[in-house]
Design a protein around this motif. Structure first.
Motif, PDB file in Angstrom:
ATOM      1  N   ILE A 501       0.847  -1.197   0.000  1.00 29.58           N
ATOM      2  CA  ILE A 501       0.000   0.000   0.000  1.00 29.58           C
ATOM      3  C   ILE A 501       0.880   1.244   0.000  1.00 29.58           C
ATOM      4  N   SER A 502       0.705   2.080  -0.989  1.00 29.24           N
ATOM      5  CA  SER A 502       1.519   3.279  -1.148  1.00 29.24           C
ATOM      6  C   SER A 502       0.908   4.436  -0.361  1.00 29.24           C
ATOM      7  N   LEU A 503       1.732   5.095   0.439  1.00 22.43           N
ATOM      8  CA  LEU A 503       1.307   6.293   1.167  1.00 22.43           C
ATOM      9  C   LEU A 503       1.748   7.537   0.394  1.00 22.43           C
ATOM     10  N   PRO A 504       1.043   8.633   0.544  1.00 23.24           N
ATOM     11  CA  PRO A 504       1.430   9.838  -0.203  1.00 23.24           C
ATOM     12  C   PRO A 504       2.763  10.391   0.251  1.00 23.24           C
ATOM     13  N   ALA A 505       3.446  11.077  -0.654  1.00 30.94           N
ATOM     14  CA  ALA A 505       4.714  11.715  -0.296  1.00 30.94           C
ATOM     15  C   ALA A 505       4.476  12.720   0.821  1.00 30.94           C
ATOM     16  N   GLY A 506       5.416  12.795   1.747  1.00 27.95           N
ATOM     17  CA  GLY A 506       5.298  13.746   2.847  1.00 27.95           C
ATOM     18  C   GLY A 506       4.371  13.305   3.955  1.00 27.95           C
ATOM     19  N   ALA A 507       3.998  12.000   3.972  1.00 30.69           N
ATOM     20  CA  ALA A 507       3.087  11.518   5.021  1.00 30.69           C
ATOM     21  C   ALA A 507       3.695  11.683   6.408  1.00 30.69           C
ATOM     22  N   LYS A 544      -5.123  10.819   0.010  1.00 30.97           N
ATOM     23  CA  LYS A 544      -5.415  11.622   1.199  1.00 30.97           C
ATOM     24  C   LYS A 544      -5.500  10.682   2.389  1.00 30.97           C
ATOM     25  N   ILE A 545      -4.890  11.084   3.511  1.00 34.07           N
ATOM     26  CA  ILE A 545      -4.883  10.166   4.658  1.00 34.07           C
ATOM     27  C   ILE A 545      -5.330  10.854   5.952  1.00 34.07           C
ATOM     28  N   GLY A 546      -6.213  11.841   5.841  1.00 30.11           N
ATOM     29  CA  GLY A 546      -6.818  12.435   7.021  1.00 30.11           C
ATOM     30  C   GLY A 546      -6.106  13.649   7.575  1.00 30.11           C
ATOM     31  N   TYR A 547      -4.919  13.969   7.053  1.00 29.15           N
ATOM     32  CA  TYR A 547      -4.202  15.171   7.462  1.00 29.15           C
ATOM     33  C   TYR A 547      -3.334  15.639   6.305  1.00 29.15           C
ATOM     34  N   GLU A 548      -2.875  16.883   6.363  1.00 27.62           N
ATOM     35  CA  GLU A 548      -2.075  17.449   5.281  1.00 27.62           C
ATOM     36  C   GLU A 548      -0.696  16.812   5.256  1.00 27.62           C
ATOM     37  N   ARG A 556      -5.529  18.320  10.347  1.00 27.40           N
ATOM     38  CA  ARG A 556      -6.465  17.330   9.830  1.00 27.40           C
ATOM     39  C   ARG A 556      -7.208  17.869   8.616  1.00 27.40           C
ATOM     40  N   ILE A 557      -7.572  16.943   7.722  1.00 27.18           N
ATOM     41  CA  ILE A 557      -8.383  17.280   6.555  1.00 27.18           C
ATOM     42  C   ILE A 557      -9.589  16.349   6.501  1.00 27.18           C
ATOM     43  N   ARG A 558     -10.460  16.592   5.563  1.00 25.77           N
ATOM     44  CA  ARG A 558     -11.741  15.904   5.528  1.00 25.77           C
ATOM     45  C   ARG A 558     -11.635  14.451   5.105  1.00 25.77           C
ATOM     46  N   TYR A 559     -10.791  14.162   4.106  1.00 22.67           N
ATOM     47  CA  TYR A 559     -10.794  12.842   3.497  1.00 22.67           C
ATOM     48  C   TYR A 559      -9.662  11.964   4.018  1.00 22.67           C
ATOM     49  N   ALA A 584      -7.813   7.799  -5.150  1.00 21.03           N
ATOM     50  CA  ALA A 584      -7.124   6.635  -4.584  1.00 21.03           C
ATOM     51  C   ALA A 584      -7.553   5.396  -5.353  1.00 21.03           C
ATOM     52  N   LYS A 585      -6.687   4.388  -5.399  1.00 22.21           N
ATOM     53  CA  LYS A 585      -6.984   3.184  -6.182  1.00 22.21           C
ATOM     54  C   LYS A 585      -6.618   1.930  -5.391  1.00 22.21           C
ATOM     55  N   SER A 586      -7.287   0.843  -5.738  1.00 22.29           N
ATOM     56  CA  SER A 586      -6.943  -0.452  -5.154  1.00 22.29           C
ATOM     57  C   SER A 586      -7.222  -1.542  -6.173  1.00 22.29           C
ATOM     58  N   VAL A 587      -6.543  -2.681  -5.993  1.00 15.11           N
ATOM     59  CA  VAL A 587      -6.726  -3.793  -6.923  1.00 15.11           C
ATOM     60  C   VAL A 587      -6.255  -5.080  -6.251  1.00 15.11           C
TER      61      VAL A 587
END
Length: 793
Positions: A501-507, A544-548, A556-559, A584-587
Motif C-alpha cells: 500500500i503506497s502512502l502519499p509523499a510527505g506523510a 489523502k490520509i486524514g491530514y495534510e 487534519r483534513i476531511r478525506y 485513490a486506487k486499489s486492486v
C-alpha cells in the motif's frame, strides 16, 4: 398511536436515501424531527433545542449546547447530538452527548444518542450499555421507571473533566506547553529533563483518576487536596505530591529504574502552578479516541525534535491494525515501539473483540488478564521513549509489563519464533555498522554496514512464528529500486506477500520532518507446508490520509483514503477500484503475477497495455567528468533551473577550484535534462540552443538522450518535456523517489522504468510542439540574461 416504535440506524439509512442532506441543520430538520414526531415526541411540548450547559472545573469554564433534548415530565430523558452527513461518527461524539446528559439535569438523562443522519450511536447513561435505537414515547416512559439514579459528586466531577477535555483539546495543548515552560523557566529543570518530569506528573494524575473511579475516593490531584494535606502534615504541597508519585510508582512497579531520582522539581509554587493548569482535564474518564488525542497532544507538546520521528500518526496506525486484524490470544509485538501507538491500537482492537463476546464478568476478567499479561510485547532502544510506551498503555487500559528497553537487534528480550503479529514503523535510511550484530543477520553478514530498516524486517521475521504476519512501514524505494532487488528476492523466499500500500509523499513530514515516500507492506512468514500460497495480493495507493502531507505542522483534513482502502481490502474485487473523491486506487492481483523486480503498489495499479516506458524512447545518462581546478566552467547550479518553466535562469563563469564536489555532468545545447532531486520541483527542460559552449551541472541532473524508436521521432523528441512536467507524471515521479525531506531523488533505473501514456505519442501536433519548445526556452533564457545585464550595470 405513533407510526414508529423505535428509530434505528437501518431505518435512518433507509429514510435519508430520498433526502438531500448537506448540513447538520438538514439532518435535524429534514430527517430527525419528522421521525421523532412519528415516535410521539412533539417539538412544542417535550423537546428543547440548543440548551446551554455551563461547566466549570477549577478555573476552567466552558459553555456547551445540546442539539436536541427530549423531556418527560419536564425532566430531560434523552439527549441527541447531531452531526453533518459527511462526518464519520466516533466514540467521542457519543461521549460528548453522554456528558451533556449527565450534566443537564438531576437525575441525569437516561439515554444519549449521536447521529449523522445515516448512522446512530446510543448509550444508557446509568449502566453504560449500548443502545441501538431511539424508543418511542411510551417505551421511554416505561424505561424511566426505576432506572434513574443521581450521580455522586465524584462521578459528576469526572464527567465535567471529560467534557472539558473533549471540547477543549486545543487548550490542553497550550496548557501542557505552558506546564513545560514553568518546569524549565521557573523550576529550573533542564529542557531534556522537563519532558521526564511531565511524564511523572501525568502518571500521578492517571493513578489518582483510576483510584477515584475504582474505589469511589476523592481525586487527590488537585491544588485543594495538596493544600489541605500540606497543612495537616506540616509539609509543603510539593512534599505531598512526591508521596502521591511514590504511590503511583508502587501501583505500577517497573515503570522506572530502581535508581530513578523521582520528582526533580524543588520549587513548591512551580508544582502548584502545574497541577492547577492540568487539574480540570481528564486522562482516563474519556473514551479511547479522546485518550489517543490527549496523548498525541502530550507528545507533540513535549517531545524534542529528534524524538518526533518516533511518532506514527493515528490515521496510519489504526489502518494497519485493522488491516492485520489481531485476534484474542494472538501475541503481538512492536520491536521499534517508539511511543507505543501500535501496541495501544492493537490492544484496543482485541479488547473490543473481547467486549463483543458478551462474556460473564468472571470470563471477561480472565480474558483481559490474558491479553494484558501475555499478548502485548514491545521494545524501544531509548529509555525515555520506552517509559512513554508504558504510560501510554496505562492510560488506555494496561499491558505494559512486557515492554522492554534496549536495542531489539542486539538483546534477547523478545523471543524468536514466538509472535503471531509484528506491527512496526522502524527508523528509515539509517546505517547500522555494529559488526557483532551484522554477522547475526543474513542481510548484514557480508556487509560493513546495512540500512536499519532492512535489518528490522529480518528481525521481525525472526520473531514471527511460521504463518505469522508482519505489517511494517518502509521506504517505498525498497519495493521498486533495482539496488534493493536482492532484498526483495530474499523477502519473497522467506514469506508470502499479502498487501502493498503506497502512502502519499510527505506523510511523515509533520512527524520528524521526513519527506520519505513510504509504503505499508504486509507479509506472512512461510510455513513448512509449501503447498500453502495466497491466491491474490492486495495493492492500493492512498492520496489523502486524514491530514495534510508535506507540511511541517499536523492539520487534519476531511478525506482519509485509508478508511476506503480498508473497505476494499475486506471485499475482493477482480477489477481496479477508484475513489472518485480522491483518485485513490486499489486492486487484487493474482499471486502468479508477483516478481522481485517490483512489489510496490504502483507496479500493480499502473499495469496498462496503453503505456510504454521512458527507456523505450530515451536513455538516461549521467555524462560526468572530474572537475579540473584550473579550468573555467559555464556552471549551472540546480537552483538556477526554474521550477515554473524548467528553463535556465542563470549561468556562472567559475573556476573549478571554487566548485564544491569533484565531478560535473556536461550538457550540450539542445540536450534534454531531468533534475532527479526533489522531483516535485519539475526542473525538467532543454539547454538553450543559442549557447555556443556546453554547460556543466551537478550529477543531480541527468541527460535524456533520444534513441531510435517507433513512438517518437527525433524531430518530436522535445515534446517529452511538457509530458514529464505534467501533474500526472510528477505524481508518478514522486512515487518512485526515495530519500528524506527535500533530498528525495529519482534514480536512473527508476526513471527508465517510468510509465508514459501511449496515446500521448499518437497526437498529430507533436512535431510542432517539439519545434516550439527549445525556441521558447531560448527566449526565456535570453530575457533573463538581458534583465541580469540591465540590473547589474
Amino acid at each position: 398511536m405513533t407510526e414508529l416504535k423505535s428509530l434505528s440506524s437501518d431505518l435512518l439509512f433507509q429514510k435519508q436515501k430520498d433526502l438531500k442532506l448537506y448540513s447538520e441543520e438538514d439532518v435535524k430538520n429534514k430527517l430527525l424531527l419528522p421521525l421523532l414526531n412519528q415516535l410521539g415526541y412533539s417539538s412544542e411540548h417535550n423537546m428543547r433545542f440548543e440548551n446551554p450547559i455551563r461547566v466549570q472545573v477549577g478555573r476552567k469554564k466552558i459553555v456547551v449546547r445540546s442539539d436536541i433534548e427530549i423531556l418527560v415530565d419536564n425532566k430531560v430523558a434523552i439527549v441527541i447530538d447531531v452531526k453533518a452527513p459527511d462526518v464519520t461518527l466516533s466514540e467521542s461524539d457519543l461521549l460528548q452527548a453522554s456528558s451533556y446528559a449527565k450534566l443537564v439535569d438531576t437525575p441525569p438523562a437516561l439515554y444519549s444518542f449521536a447521529t449523522n443522519g445515516h448512522d446512530l450511536l446510543g448509550i444508557n447513561n446509568i449502566d453504560g450499555t449500548n443502545v441501538n435505537s431511539i424508543p418511542d414515547l411510551a417505551s421511554l416512559i416505561a424505561d424511566l421507571q426505576g432506572q434513574i439514579r443521581p450521580f455522586t459528586d465524584i462521578e459528576l466531577k469526572e464527567v465535567k473533566s471529560t467534557l472539558i477535555t473533549i471540547m477543549a483539546t486545543d487548550d490542553l495543548y497550550q496548557v501542557i506547553r505552558q506546564c513545560k515552560k514553568i518546569i524549565e523557566n521557573k523550576a529550573l529543570i533542564r529542557s531534556d529533563q522537563s519532558f521526564k518530569e511531565m511524564t511523572k506528573i501525568m502518571l500521578v494524575k492517571m493513578n489518582e483518576e483510576r483510584r477515584a473511579r475504582n474505589k469511589g475516593l476523592s481525586n487527590r490531584f488537585s491544588t485543594q487536596w495538596l493544600s489541605i494535606s500540606a497543612s495537616k502534615n506540616s509539609c509543603s504541597e510539593l512534599d505531598s505530591f512526591k508521596e502521591l508519585f511514590k504511590e503511583a510508582v508502587s501501583t505500577y512497579k517497573g515503570i522506572y529504574r530502581r535508581n530513578d531520582p523521582g520528582i526533580l522539581i524543588n520549587d513548591n509554587q512551580s508544582l502548584i502552578d502545574v497541577v492547577k493548569l492540568i487539574e480540570p482535564f481528564s486522562l482516563l474518564g474519556t473514551g479511547d479516541d479522546i485518550k489517543g488525542a490527549v496523548y498525541e497532544i502530550f507528545l507533540k507538546a513535549n517531545l524534542r525534535g529528534d524524538f518526533d520521528q518516533y511518532f506514527t500518526p493515528r490515521e496510519i496506525v489504526d489502518f494497519m491494525v485493522k488491516l492485520s486484524k489481531p485476534k484474542y490470544k494472538e501475541k503481538f509485538v512492536d520491536p521499534a515501539a517508539g511511543s507505543g501507538g501500535f501496541l495501544v491500537a492493537a490492544f484496543q482492537y482485541v479488547n473490543q473483540a473481547i467486549n463483543n463476546k458478551h462474556l460473564s464478568a468472571h470470563d471477561y476478567d480472565i480474558a483481559t488478564k490474558h491479553l494484558v499479561e501475555k499478548d502485548i510485547w514491545g521494545q524501544e532502544a531509548d529509555y525515555d521513549l520506552h517509559i512513554l510506551t508504558k504510560i501510554n498503555m496505562i492510560m488506555h487500559g494496561d499491558g505494559w509489563n512486557n515492554i522492554y528497553q534496549g536495542d531489539s537487534l542486539k538483546t534477547k528480550y523478545l523471543p524468536d519464533n514466538y509472535f503471531d503479529l509484528v506491527l512496526e514503523n522502524p527508523p528509515f535510511t539509517i546505517s547500522y555498522d555494529d559488526s557483532t550484530v551484522l554477522k547475526q543477520y543474513e542481510l548484514g553478514v557480508e556487509e560493513k554496514k546495512q540500512e536499519l530498516d532492512l535489518l528490522f524486517v529480518e528481525k521481525s521475521l525472526n520473531l514471527l512464528k511460521p504463518g505469522g504476519r508482519l505489517s511494517i512501514i518502509i521506504p517505498e524505494g525498497m519495493l521498486n529500486l533495482k539496488r534493493y532487488s536482492k532484498f526483495r528476492e530474499w523477502l519473497l523466499q522467506k514469506c508470502w506477500l499479502l498487501s502493498t500500500i503506497s502512502l502519499p509523499a510527505g506523510a511523515f513530514q509533520p512527524f520528524g520532518n521526513s519527506a520519505s515516500k513510504t509504503a505499508i507492506l504486509e507479509v506472512m512468514k512461510k510455513t513448512s507446508n509449501i503447498e500453502y500460497k495466497p491466491k491474490y495480493i492486495f495493492a492500493a495507493r492512498a492520496e489523502k490520509i486524514g491530514y495534510e502531507c508535506g507540511k511541517s505542522t499536523y492539520r487534519r483534513i476531511r478525506y482519509n483514503d485509508l478508511v476506503w482502502i480498508n473497505q476494499c481490502h475486506n471485499s475482493y474485487s477482480d477489477t481496479l477500484q477508484s475513489n472518485s473523491r480522491t483518485n485513490a486506487k486499489s486492486v487484487w492481483i493474482p499471486y502468479e503475477d508477483i516478481h522481485n523486480d517490483r512489489i510496490d503498489a504502483g507496479e500493480f495499479l499502473n499495469r496498462n497495455s496503453n503505456e510504454i516506458h521512458l527507456s523505450d524512447i530515451f536513455n538516461v545518462e549521467s555524462p560526468s567528468s572530474k572537475i579540473m581546478d584550473d579550468k573555467f566552467y559555464n556552471y549551472v547550479q540546480v537552483p538556477f533551473i526554474s521550477d515554473d518553466t524548467g528553463t535556465l535562469l542563470k549561468i556562472q563563469r567559475i573556476k573549478g577550484e571554487n566548485i564544491n564536489g569533484n565531478r560535473l555532468n556536461q550538457l550540450n545545447p539542445g540536450d534534454i535534462f531531468f533534475t532527479r532531486i526533489n522531483p516535485r520541483k519539475r526542473r525538467i527542460g532543454v539547454v538553450p540552443l543559442s549557447l555556443k559552449e556546453p554547460i556543466y551541472i551537478s550529477n543531480e541532473v541527468y541527460h535524456l538522450k533520444w534513441h531510435e524508436n517507433s513512438f517518437l521521432s527525433k524531430e518530436e523528441q522535445f515534446a517529452i518535456v511538457p509530458l514529464l512536467r505534467s501533474e500526472e507524471l510528477t505524481d508518478q515521479l514522486v512515487t518512485i523517489a526515495t530519500g528524506s525531506s527535500s533530498r528525495a531523488r529519482v534514480y536512473s533505473d527508476s526513471l527508465s522504468d517510468l510509465r508514459l501514456p501511449k496515446d500521448f505519442f499518437e497526437q498529430n501536433n507533436l512535431a510542432n510542439l517539439s519545434h516550439a519548445i527549445p525556441i521558447k526556452a531560448d527566449k526565456i533564457f535570453q530575457a533573463m540574461m538581458d534583465y541580469a545585464n540591465l540590473i547589474n550595470l
